[in-house]
Design an enzyme around this catalytic site. Structure first.
Site, PDB file in Angstrom:
ATOM      1  N   LYS A  89       0.868  -1.189   0.000  1.00  0.00           N
ATOM      2  CA  LYS A  89       0.000   0.000   0.000  1.00  0.00           C
ATOM      3  C   LYS A  89       0.894   1.225   0.000  1.00  0.00           C
ATOM      4  O   LYS A  89       2.039   1.169   0.449  1.00  0.00           O
ATOM      5  CB  LYS A  89      -0.876   0.011   1.261  1.00  0.00           C
ATOM      6  CG  LYS A  89      -2.133   0.824   1.106  1.00  0.00           C
ATOM      7  CD  LYS A  89      -3.200   0.056   0.350  1.00  0.00           C
ATOM      8  CE  LYS A  89      -4.473   0.833   0.193  1.00  0.00           C
ATOM      9  NZ  LYS A  89      -5.547  -0.026  -0.320  1.00  0.00           N
TER      10      LYS A  89
HETATM   11  P1  NAD Z   1     -12.723   7.605  -2.979  1.00  0.00           P
HETATM   12  O1  NAD Z   1     -11.692   8.619  -2.670  1.00  0.00           O
HETATM   13  O2  NAD Z   1     -13.142   7.400  -4.384  1.00  0.00           O
HETATM   14  O3  NAD Z   1     -14.039   7.914  -2.113  1.00  0.00           O
HETATM   15  C1  NAD Z   1     -14.019   8.026  -0.729  1.00  0.00           C
HETATM   16  C2  NAD Z   1     -15.374   8.498  -0.256  1.00  0.00           C
HETATM   17  O4  NAD Z   1     -15.415   8.462   1.170  1.00  0.00           O
HETATM   18  C3  NAD Z   1     -15.698   9.929  -0.651  1.00  0.00           C
HETATM   19  O5  NAD Z   1     -17.081  10.049  -0.928  1.00  0.00           O
HETATM   20  C4  NAD Z   1     -15.321  10.713   0.596  1.00  0.00           C
HETATM   21  O6  NAD Z   1     -15.990  11.980   0.698  1.00  0.00           O
HETATM   22  C5  NAD Z   1     -15.785   9.750   1.663  1.00  0.00           C
HETATM   23  N1  NAD Z   1     -15.159   9.982   2.972  1.00  0.00           N
HETATM   24  C6  NAD Z   1     -13.862  10.264   3.230  1.00  0.00           C
HETATM   25  N2  NAD Z   1     -13.695  10.431   4.551  1.00  0.00           N
HETATM   26  C7  NAD Z   1     -14.900  10.222   5.126  1.00  0.00           C
HETATM   27  C8  NAD Z   1     -15.361  10.241   6.457  1.00  0.00           C
HETATM   28  N3  NAD Z   1     -14.534  10.512   7.470  1.00  0.00           N
HETATM   29  N4  NAD Z   1     -16.676  10.001   6.685  1.00  0.00           N
HETATM   30  C9  NAD Z   1     -17.519   9.718   5.656  1.00  0.00           C
HETATM   31  N5  NAD Z   1     -17.131   9.683   4.381  1.00  0.00           N
HETATM   32  C10 NAD Z   1     -15.843   9.937   4.112  1.00  0.00           C
HETATM   33  O7  NAD Z   1     -12.190   6.222  -2.330  1.00  0.00           O
HETATM   34  P2  NAD Z   1     -12.601   4.745  -2.724  1.00  0.00           P
HETATM   35  O8  NAD Z   1     -11.632   4.259  -3.732  1.00  0.00           O
HETATM   36  O9  NAD Z   1     -14.054   4.668  -2.975  1.00  0.00           O
HETATM   37  O10 NAD Z   1     -12.247   3.979  -1.369  1.00  0.00           O
HETATM   38  C11 NAD Z   1     -13.167   3.895  -0.272  1.00  0.00           C
HETATM   39  C12 NAD Z   1     -12.753   2.752   0.643  1.00  0.00           C
HETATM   40  O11 NAD Z   1     -12.730   1.526  -0.101  1.00  0.00           O
HETATM   41  C13 NAD Z   1     -11.355   2.865   1.265  1.00  0.00           C
HETATM   42  O12 NAD Z   1     -11.365   2.264   2.535  1.00  0.00           O
HETATM   43  C14 NAD Z   1     -10.492   2.052   0.316  1.00  0.00           C
HETATM   44  O13 NAD Z   1      -9.286   1.602   0.921  1.00  0.00           O
HETATM   45  C15 NAD Z   1     -11.446   0.913   0.017  1.00  0.00           C
HETATM   46  N6  NAD Z   1     -11.146   0.174  -1.205  1.00  0.00           N
HETATM   47  C16 NAD Z   1     -11.080   0.782  -2.407  1.00  0.00           C
HETATM   48  C17 NAD Z   1     -10.810   0.043  -3.548  1.00  0.00           C
HETATM   49  C18 NAD Z   1     -10.793   0.653  -4.926  1.00  0.00           C
HETATM   50  O14 NAD Z   1     -10.723  -0.104  -5.905  1.00  0.00           O
HETATM   51  N7  NAD Z   1     -10.886   1.959  -5.085  1.00  0.00           N
HETATM   52  C19 NAD Z   1     -10.587  -1.348  -3.443  1.00  0.00           C
HETATM   53  C20 NAD Z   1     -10.684  -1.949  -2.188  1.00  0.00           C
HETATM   54  C21 NAD Z   1     -10.970  -1.182  -1.075  1.00  0.00           C
END
Ligand code: NAD
Length: 433
Positions: A118
């Site tokens: 990561k």
């Molecule tokens: P992103 O940046 O596209 O979206 C994140 C979202 O969460 C946004 O809407 C943001 O405003 C919101 N957010 C941030 N802080 C917050 C808080 N304190 N309270 C409420 N909402 C909040 O990110 P993403 O890629 O959608 O990732 C989201 C989660 O999924 C993370 O934990 C990430 O590690 C996990 N994840 C992502 C992927 C991927 O393919 N993108 C894969 C596996 C896991």
């Protein structure tokens, strides 16, 4: 015979509560794994390699600002290390190390030939311009160049990064090595060798898991209600996929605001408000006319059938867990539930689909993308989606079978499968020299 947890190891990650949580989960899983020498688990408690870099960036006003970046490779036992790159204000070494460790277990559960990694940069993406973000990304890539490579460590998008960020990394790396090297990152734009369906893969995988869990507890999805925290890559696609299946998404929240409509939110309209609205540069659900505003802290307590945390880690604490009123929690985010909260949810009989399984669709389609780039042969979306569904179903069934066989929570079962695979590979390879 179960092995004892290893002695406490002092290391630079331990100040982080997220890292300690990941280590405690590993120790819990290790108690259920037989026949592995405890020294193997000690090795798995600490990442193989971590790099901390200072990244100087020329800002738009011509000043120079320093950012701190991290890349952590938890293990290199099972293949190239693989994992997202996160841009967020409070990213630190321990959080990145925890996320890298979870990636190792996730790849193990899915049977992918990867180890976990990561990365992160401590930056508020809302406070920098697109040009600053590009310069930050390119200089960070240069700073970690010596430890990345298509057979060494492959990045992908995470919080605060996207296809464009991956395109800049791809270009920077290719300029350095002197040829186009799309396999250096996954989650790129499709035009640059990205995989169709990768952007949607994590949210889609979450909903495939929800379908299987709903079948297990005999909950019809048509007319069921859902609450989703996070409306970024994972959350917005999960909302869309749920909506397509006739689920009423009654509340959605992000970093800035939450909205609520008990009759069900019009998801395509919410999507237009967030992503196609020039007057909404923060891409927030705030101001959406089709729902009432809800205090952020109330979001997870809204009564529903399906709760999807898809934002950040440790949002479901013991106190929050006591207020949750739902049937299934599908962890789109990494590490959203603390261990104390897990105990409360178990007591309440809530079906928790753990992160290392539930959000593994992203790394699975990243693997498809990497394979296509290495082979220079691209798949169509039907093949990507049907392979994803097949892989998610296989992993879900294995985890569920382990859970029933060992009489442990689904998270423990998933971690046992992931940890055991990596531990066995480490044991077979032996300790060098
Ligand atoms: P992103 O940046 O596209 O979206 C994140 C979202 O969460 C946004 O809407 C943001 O405003 C919101 N957010 C941030 N802080 C917050 C808080 N304190 N309270 C409420 N909402 C909040 O990110 P993403 O890629 O959608 O990732 C989201 C989660 O999924 C993370 O934990 C990430 O590690 C996990 N994840 C992502 C992927 C991927 O393919 N993108 C894969 C596996 C896991």
């Amino acid at each position: 015979m179960a092995t004892n947890p290893p002695e406490h190891v002092s290391n630079p990650f331990e100040q982080s509560i997220v890292y300690r949580m990941a280590v405690n989960q590993l120790r819990d899983a290790a108690r259920h794994i037989d026949g592995i020498e405890p020294g193997i688990f000690s090795r798995l408690e600490v990442p193989k390699r971590s790099m901390v870099v200072s990244v100087p960036v020329r800002m738009d006003d011509n000043s120079t600002r320093m950012f701190t970046g991290y890349r952590v490779q938890h293990s290199i036992t099972s293949g190239a290390s693989k994992g997202g790159l996160r841009y967020a204000k409070n990213v630190d070494l321990g959080e990145v190390a925890a996320l890298a460790m979870w990636m190792s277990w996730k790849c193990g559960i899915m049977g992918l030939p990867y180890s976990g990694a990561k990365g992160g940069i401590a930056v508020d993406t809302a406070a920098i311009s697109a040009g600053e973000k590009q310069r930050l990304t390119r200089r960070f890539t240069e700073e970690v160049l010596s430890i990345i490579g298509p057979r060494i460590d492959v990045m992908a998008p995470d919080v605060g990064t996207d296809e464009q960020t991956m395109a800049w990394i791809y270009d920077t790396y290719s300029m350095k090595v002197g040829y186009a090297c799309p396999e250096i990152v996954t989650g790129k734009p499709v035009e640059l060798g990205g995989c169709v369906g990768r952007r949607e893969a994590t949210g889609r995988g979450v909903v495939y898991c929800i379908e299987m869990a709903a079948e297990d507890i005999k909950l019809p999805l048509g007319g069921a209600t859902a609450v989703v925290q996070g409306y970024g890559n994972v959350g917005s696609v999960a909302c869309d996929e749920l909506h397509k299946r006739g689920v009423k998404v009654v509340a959605v929240g992000d970093r800035y605001a939450a909205v609520h409509n008990p009759r069900g939110i019009d998801i395509p309209a919410l999507h237009r408000h967030v992503y196609e609205n020039r007057d909404n540069p923060l891409k927030t659900v705030d101001g959406f006319a089709g729902a009432a505003k809800l205090p952020l802290d109330d979001l997870l307590a809204v009564k529903c059938d399906l709760l999807v945390p898809a934002a950040m880690e440790r949002v479901i604490t013991e106190e929050v867990a006591k207020k949750i009123d739902c049937k299934i929690i599908a962890e789109g985010a990494n590490g959203p539930t603390t261990m104390k909260a897990d105990a409360v949810l178990l007591d309440k009989g809530i079906f928790v689909i753990p992160d290392v399984l539930c959000n593994a669709g992203g790394v699975t389609v990243s693997y498809f993308e990497w394979v296509q780039d290495l082979a220079q042969f691209m798949w169509d979306e039907d093949k990507v989606n049907s392979e994803l569904r097949k892989q998610m179903a296989r992993a879900y069934k294995r985890v569920r079978a382990k859970m029933l066989e060992r009489k442990v929570p689904m998270r423990t079962a998933a971690l046992v499968i992931g940890v055991e695979k990596v531990a066995k590979e480490k044991a077979m390879r032996g300790l060098y020299p």
